[in-house]
Design an enzyme around this catalytic site. Sequence first.
Site, mmCIF file in Angstrom:
data_model
loop_
_atom_site.group_PDB
_atom_site.id
_atom_site.type_symbol
_atom_site.label_atom_id
_atom_site.label_comp_id
_atom_site.label_asym_id
_atom_site.label_seq_id
_atom_site.Cartn_x
_atom_site.Cartn_y
_atom_site.Cartn_z
ATOM 1 N N TYR A 46 0.952 -1.150 0.092
ATOM 2 C CA TYR A 46 0.061 0.003 -0.053
ATOM 3 C C TYR A 46 0.838 1.259 0.049
ATOM 4 C CZ TYR A 46 -3.723 -3.036 1.600
ATOM 5 O OH TYR A 46 -4.807 -4.189 1.713
ATOM 6 N N MET A 47 0.291 2.153 -0.798
ATOM 7 C CA MET A 47 1.087 3.280 -1.048
ATOM 8 C C MET A 47 2.549 3.239 -1.094
ATOM 9 S SD MET A 47 -0.260 5.921 2.200
ATOM 10 C CE MET A 47 -2.022 6.105 2.348
#
Length: 392
Positions: free
Chosen positions: A95-96
């Site tokens: 994520y990210m």
Amino acid sequence: MDCLETKGMNRRTFIKTGMVGTATALIAAPALADSLQQLAESERPSLPKPLYRTLGRTGLKLSVVGFGAMLTPEPEVIRAAIDQGVNYIDTARVYMGGRNEEIVGRAVRGVRHKVYLATKTRPESSTKADIIRDVETSLRTLGSDHIDVIQLHNLTGKERIFVTETREALALLKKQGKIRFCGVTTHKNEVEVLNALVDDPDPFFDTCLVKYNYKSEPAVAVAIGRAASAGVGIIAMKAMIGGYDTSGLGRITPYQAALKWALQNPKVTAAIPGMKDMAQLREDVAVMGMPFGYADRRRLERYADAIAAFYCNFCGACEAGCPRGVEISTVNRALMYAEGGYRDLSLARATYAELPLSATPASCVDCRGCAARCGNGIDISAKMERARSVLS
Ligand code: SF4
Ligand code: SF4
């Protein structure tokens, strides 16, 4: 982990601790300041006392609303949730672009003993070296000496459950005290994945993070019930049914109703709505202990009607009809990340980029007439064209 606090906290206390805990960030982060401003200006009824349920055979006691950190840009939002009694934080290596674990790590600094941390290996990891590298990286990034639940990310069938090298790596990491429990995540072919966990002759995975919402097929609830009865801890994700903008439906959103719907199933230990800011946190945490009633059902019916033309449940049933092997369900999931409540174009593009070019709508360009059919009435050709223009 026995020292986890399970004491309730009323809403006034929550607001107070949330404000105090974010004082410095108010200067540095305008988005957060806006969120806090909204929080301060809102009405202040008491929040319910947090509720906890047991996560299957792990024995962990989780707050029924956990924290999906995937989209959370500020550690202070997570910290405010912990102050409110939320004790399960879910993140992932990818994520990210890896930054999300850093944010979670900052949020739990000094209060690590109050929370259970769940993260995920990279979807493509399966060898012993891959899995060990992923976990070691997550430990460093989270700043923790252990992960409570490590999950194999994004299973679309049962095969990855039985990869010997994966299990050997996880068993070694467990022996070293670096991980406590192992789980899997799935938002496609959920029934096959859940049943495989139960039918595993040497039950290895203790938890399943599964897409489960008002639009899920009844068979998913049956498989959840079977898995939970066999001791698999069930955590629901994507409970908000895409979280699409509902401003056209009036002032009251369907999101609390959607969360309540998932949690009314006693076989579900917790749901992990993604919470970007304090307003979403307040809305979601308030649900703990609320019953699902007639008004909630009406709200969900209206919402489901409003999104029917474009909401894809990622069942994949249409994909057999596509002669070019376009992964329509994944393309639609990526599009949902861009246009649903996620509003995260980088996540959408990263999800899209995981597909080989031949499985993207690039293959649709010179296709004469879409042969893929959706039982839910979605115009697949139009969706693929939309995805191509937004994501490629
Ligand atoms: S487009 Fe329809 S058939 Fe295809 S994955 Fe989505 S819901 Fe299933
Ligand atoms: S238009 Fe439809 S059938 Fe043709 S490649 Fe795209 S998804 Fe497949």
